[in-house]
Design an enzyme around this catalytic site. Structure first.
Site, PDB file in Angstrom:
ATOM      1  N   PRO A   9       0.858   5.761   4.038  1.00 39.95           N
ATOM      2  CA  PRO A   9      -0.225   4.802   3.803  1.00 39.95           C
ATOM      3  C   PRO A   9       0.072   3.375   4.279  1.00 39.95           C
ATOM      4  O   PRO A   9       1.202   2.903   4.194  1.00 39.95           O
ATOM      5  CB  PRO A   9      -0.405   4.824   2.274  1.00 39.95           C
ATOM      6  CG  PRO A   9       0.863   5.379   1.744  1.00 39.95           C
ATOM      7  CD  PRO A   9       1.372   6.327   2.788  1.00 39.95           C
ATOM      8  N   ASN A  10      -0.994   2.751   4.773  1.00 34.30           N
ATOM      9  CA  ASN A  10      -1.004   1.354   5.227  1.00 34.30           C
ATOM     10  C   ASN A  10      -0.281   1.125   6.559  1.00 34.30           C
ATOM     11  O   ASN A  10      -0.316   0.015   7.097  1.00 34.30           O
ATOM     12  CB  ASN A  10      -0.439   0.404   4.154  1.00 34.30           C
ATOM     13  CG  ASN A  10      -1.219   0.504   2.856  1.00 34.30           C
ATOM     14  OD1 ASN A  10      -2.432   0.352   2.874  1.00 34.30           O
ATOM     15  ND2 ASN A  10      -0.556   0.807   1.757  1.00 34.30           N
ATOM     16  N   ARG A  17      -0.056  -6.321   9.561  1.00 33.01           N
ATOM     17  CA  ARG A  17       0.294  -6.243   8.140  1.00 33.01           C
ATOM     18  C   ARG A  17       1.663  -6.880   7.881  1.00 33.01           C
ATOM     19  O   ARG A  17       2.670  -6.410   8.432  1.00 33.01           O
ATOM     20  CB  ARG A  17       0.347  -4.753   7.761  1.00 33.01           C
ATOM     21  CG  ARG A  17       0.881  -4.490   6.389  1.00 33.01           C
ATOM     22  CD  ARG A  17       1.219  -3.012   6.182  1.00 33.01           C
ATOM     23  NE  ARG A  17       1.728  -2.816   4.842  1.00 33.01           N
ATOM     24  CZ  ARG A  17       2.519  -1.823   4.483  1.00 33.01           C
ATOM     25  NH1 ARG A  17       2.891  -0.902   5.361  1.00 33.01           N
ATOM     26  NH2 ARG A  17       2.947  -1.735   3.248  1.00 33.01           N
ATOM     27  N   TYR A  22       7.362  -6.350   8.550  1.00 32.88           N
ATOM     28  CA  TYR A  22       7.221  -5.110   9.319  1.00 32.88           C
ATOM     29  C   TYR A  22       7.166  -5.306  10.827  1.00 32.88           C
ATOM     30  O   TYR A  22       7.129  -4.330  11.575  1.00 32.88           O
ATOM     31  CB  TYR A  22       5.980  -4.342   8.838  1.00 32.88           C
ATOM     32  CG  TYR A  22       6.078  -3.943   7.381  1.00 32.88           C
ATOM     33  CD1 TYR A  22       7.121  -3.121   6.935  1.00 32.88           C
ATOM     34  CD2 TYR A  22       5.170  -4.408   6.435  1.00 32.88           C
ATOM     35  CE1 TYR A  22       7.237  -2.773   5.600  1.00 32.88           C
ATOM     36  CE2 TYR A  22       5.279  -4.065   5.095  1.00 32.88           C
ATOM     37  CZ  TYR A  22       6.319  -3.250   4.682  1.00 32.88           C
ATOM     38  OH  TYR A  22       6.435  -2.902   3.361  1.00 32.88           O
ATOM     39  N   ASN A  73       7.938   8.568   7.554  1.00 36.06           N
ATOM     40  CA  ASN A  73       7.916   7.291   6.824  1.00 36.06           C
ATOM     41  C   ASN A  73       6.870   7.452   5.718  1.00 36.06           C
ATOM     42  O   ASN A  73       5.672   7.282   5.968  1.00 36.06           O
ATOM     43  CB  ASN A  73       7.554   6.118   7.739  1.00 36.06           C
ATOM     44  CG  ASN A  73       7.644   4.784   6.988  1.00 36.06           C
ATOM     45  OD1 ASN A  73       7.733   4.768   5.757  1.00 36.06           O
ATOM     46  ND2 ASN A  73       7.615   3.686   7.714  1.00 36.06           N
ATOM     47  N   ALA A  76       4.710   3.624   0.790  1.00 37.91           N
ATOM     48  CA  ALA A  76       4.810   3.399  -0.661  1.00 37.91           C
ATOM     49  C   ALA A  76       5.040   4.699  -1.443  1.00 37.91           C
ATOM     50  O   ALA A  76       5.648   4.679  -2.530  1.00 37.91           O
ATOM     51  CB  ALA A  76       3.553   2.704  -1.171  1.00 37.91           C
ATOM     52  N   HIS A  79       8.469   5.848  -3.104  1.00 36.57           N
ATOM     53  CA  HIS A  79       9.047   5.376  -4.360  1.00 36.57           C
ATOM     54  C   HIS A  79       8.571   6.139  -5.599  1.00 36.57           C
ATOM     55  O   HIS A  79       9.140   5.966  -6.664  1.00 36.57           O
ATOM     56  CB  HIS A  79       8.763   3.876  -4.497  1.00 36.57           C
ATOM     57  CG  HIS A  79       9.065   3.122  -3.224  1.00 36.57           C
ATOM     58  ND1 HIS A  79      10.345   3.057  -2.696  1.00 36.57           N
ATOM     59  CD2 HIS A  79       8.265   2.458  -2.342  1.00 36.57           C
ATOM     60  CE1 HIS A  79      10.299   2.366  -1.552  1.00 36.57           C
ATOM     61  NE2 HIS A  79       9.057   2.001  -1.323  1.00 36.57           N
ATOM     62  N   ASP A  86       8.456  17.315  -3.396  1.00 34.51           N
ATOM     63  CA  ASP A  86       8.456  18.769  -3.538  1.00 34.51           C
ATOM     64  C   ASP A  86       8.015  19.445  -2.245  1.00 34.51           C
ATOM     65  O   ASP A  86       8.531  20.512  -1.890  1.00 34.51           O
ATOM     66  CB  ASP A  86       7.538  19.187  -4.693  1.00 34.51           C
ATOM     67  CG  ASP A  86       8.151  18.890  -6.062  1.00 34.51           C
ATOM     68  OD1 ASP A  86       9.333  18.477  -6.109  1.00 34.51           O
ATOM     69  OD2 ASP A  86       7.451  19.075  -7.079  1.00 34.51           O
ATOM     70  N   GLU A  97      14.009  10.662   6.791  1.00 35.76           N
ATOM     71  CA  GLU A  97      13.198   9.595   6.182  1.00 35.76           C
ATOM     72  C   GLU A  97      13.482   8.294   6.911  1.00 35.76           C
ATOM     73  O   GLU A  97      14.645   7.934   7.108  1.00 35.76           O
ATOM     74  CB  GLU A  97      13.591   9.478   4.699  1.00 35.76           C
ATOM     75  CG  GLU A  97      12.861   8.379   3.965  1.00 35.76           C
ATOM     76  CD  GLU A  97      13.379   8.193   2.538  1.00 35.76           C
ATOM     77  OE1 GLU A  97      14.067   9.094   2.006  1.00 35.76           O
ATOM     78  OE2 GLU A  97      13.112   7.126   1.970  1.00 35.76           O
ATOM     79  N   HIS A  99      12.317   4.016   7.473  1.00 35.22           N
ATOM     80  CA  HIS A  99      11.599   2.815   7.029  1.00 35.22           C
ATOM     81  C   HIS A  99      11.854   1.693   8.016  1.00 35.22           C
ATOM     82  O   HIS A  99      13.002   1.497   8.448  1.00 35.22           O
ATOM     83  CB  HIS A  99      12.076   2.380   5.641  1.00 35.22           C
ATOM     84  CG  HIS A  99      11.867   3.438   4.606  1.00 35.22           C
ATOM     85  ND1 HIS A  99      10.634   3.677   4.051  1.00 35.22           N
ATOM     86  CD2 HIS A  99      12.715   4.352   4.082  1.00 35.22           C
ATOM     87  CE1 HIS A  99      10.741   4.690   3.190  1.00 35.22           C
ATOM     88  NE2 HIS A  99      11.988   5.116   3.199  1.00 35.22           N
ATOM     89  N   LEU A 100      10.801   0.947   8.305  1.00 31.65           N
ATOM     90  CA  LEU A 100      10.952  -0.220   9.181  1.00 31.65           C
ATOM     91  C   LEU A 100      11.831  -1.264   8.512  1.00 31.65           C
ATOM     92  O   LEU A 100      12.746  -1.822   9.125  1.00 31.65           O
ATOM     93  CB  LEU A 100       9.570  -0.817   9.466  1.00 31.65           C
ATOM     94  CG  LEU A 100       8.628   0.071  10.293  1.00 31.65           C
ATOM     95  CD1 LEU A 100       7.178  -0.252   9.974  1.00 31.65           C
ATOM     96  CD2 LEU A 100       8.902  -0.097  11.772  1.00 31.65           C
ATOM     97  N   ARG A 106      15.139  -5.097  -0.775  1.00 30.16           N
ATOM     98  CA  ARG A 106      13.851  -5.657  -1.183  1.00 30.16           C
ATOM     99  C   ARG A 106      13.684  -5.568  -2.708  1.00 30.16           C
ATOM    100  O   ARG A 106      14.658  -5.573  -3.439  1.00 30.16           O
ATOM    101  CB  ARG A 106      12.740  -4.929  -0.418  1.00 30.16           C
ATOM    102  CG  ARG A 106      12.867  -5.143   1.107  1.00 30.16           C
ATOM    103  CD  ARG A 106      11.720  -4.521   1.860  1.00 30.16           C
ATOM    104  NE  ARG A 106      10.450  -5.123   1.476  1.00 30.16           N
ATOM    105  CZ  ARG A 106       9.262  -4.594   1.801  1.00 30.16           C
ATOM    106  NH1 ARG A 106       9.204  -3.479   2.509  1.00 30.16           N
ATOM    107  NH2 ARG A 106       8.152  -5.191   1.413  1.00 30.16           N
ATOM    108  N   ARG A 110      11.418  -0.793  -4.736  1.00 27.48           N
ATOM    109  CA  ARG A 110      11.521  -0.174  -3.414  1.00 27.48           C
ATOM    110  C   ARG A 110      12.896   0.442  -3.161  1.00 27.48           C
ATOM    111  O   ARG A 110      13.108   1.151  -2.186  1.00 27.48           O
ATOM    112  CB  ARG A 110      11.242  -1.200  -2.316  1.00 27.48           C
ATOM    113  CG  ARG A 110       9.810  -1.622  -2.243  1.00 27.48           C
ATOM    114  CD  ARG A 110       9.574  -2.478  -1.015  1.00 27.48           C
ATOM    115  NE  ARG A 110       8.466  -3.355  -1.246  1.00 27.48           N
ATOM    116  CZ  ARG A 110       7.180  -3.022  -1.092  1.00 27.48           C
ATOM    117  NH1 ARG A 110       6.853  -1.825  -0.671  1.00 27.48           N
ATOM    118  NH2 ARG A 110       6.227  -3.876  -1.348  1.00 27.48           N
TER     119      ARG A 110
END
Ligand code: DQA
Length: 149
Positions: A9-10, A17, A22, A73, A76, A79, A86, A97, A99-100, A106, A110
């Protein structure tokens, strides 16, 4: 070899953003960099973004038998989504996994990833390079794993 890249998401808003966190690359820029690296490595990559937990879960399920590894990625959802955790555990595919931002540097909320314990590994904090390193890691881990399907 086929690798699925899933963006949560986002991330469709990347480029505008919270650019101080980011960066200014858009999602299209990131996908183009991934496609260029895939061509260099002689593999296939498919990229998909959704803001919906259930759609991401469906894509993980559908990846079985179609892809050798996933770069994910979860944004949110990282977390708190036990449902995504699952799904990652259920599909039996290596999931890297990414993340930017460096999620460990942070806010407290997070720092915890519920995905990490079921992922092949985590790459966090290198901006667009997190994805490119993630693709290389996915290829390496898929090449050494006996497919469970
Ligand atoms: C993110 C980090 C998450 O905490 C955040 O919710 C995101 C993006 C990253 O790529 O740095 O949306 O996954």
């Amino acid at each position: 070899m086929r690798v699925l890249v899933l963006h949560g998401p986002n991330l469709n808003l990347l480029g505008t953003r919270e650019t101080a966190i980011y960066g200014t690359a858009s999602l299209e820029d990131i996908d183009a960099r991934l496609k260029a690296l895939a061509a260099e490595l002689g593999i296939e990559v498919e990229c998909f973004q959704s803001n919906s937990e259930s759609v991401l879960i469906e894509h993980l399920h559908a990846a079985r038998g179609r892809f050798d590894a996933v770069v994910f990625n979860p944004a949110a959802f990282t977390h708190y989504s036990i449902a995504l955790r699952d799904a990652v555990a259920a599909v039996g595919l290596p999931v890297v996994e990414v993340h930017l931002s460096n999620i460990h540097a942070r806010e407290d909320f997070r720092r915890r990833s519920v995905i990490a314990p079921v992922a092949a590994g985590q790459i966090s904090g290198f901006g667009v390079d997190s994805y490119l390193l993630g693709l290389r890691a996915a290829v390496a881990v898929a090449a050494r794993e006996v497919p469970s399907r």
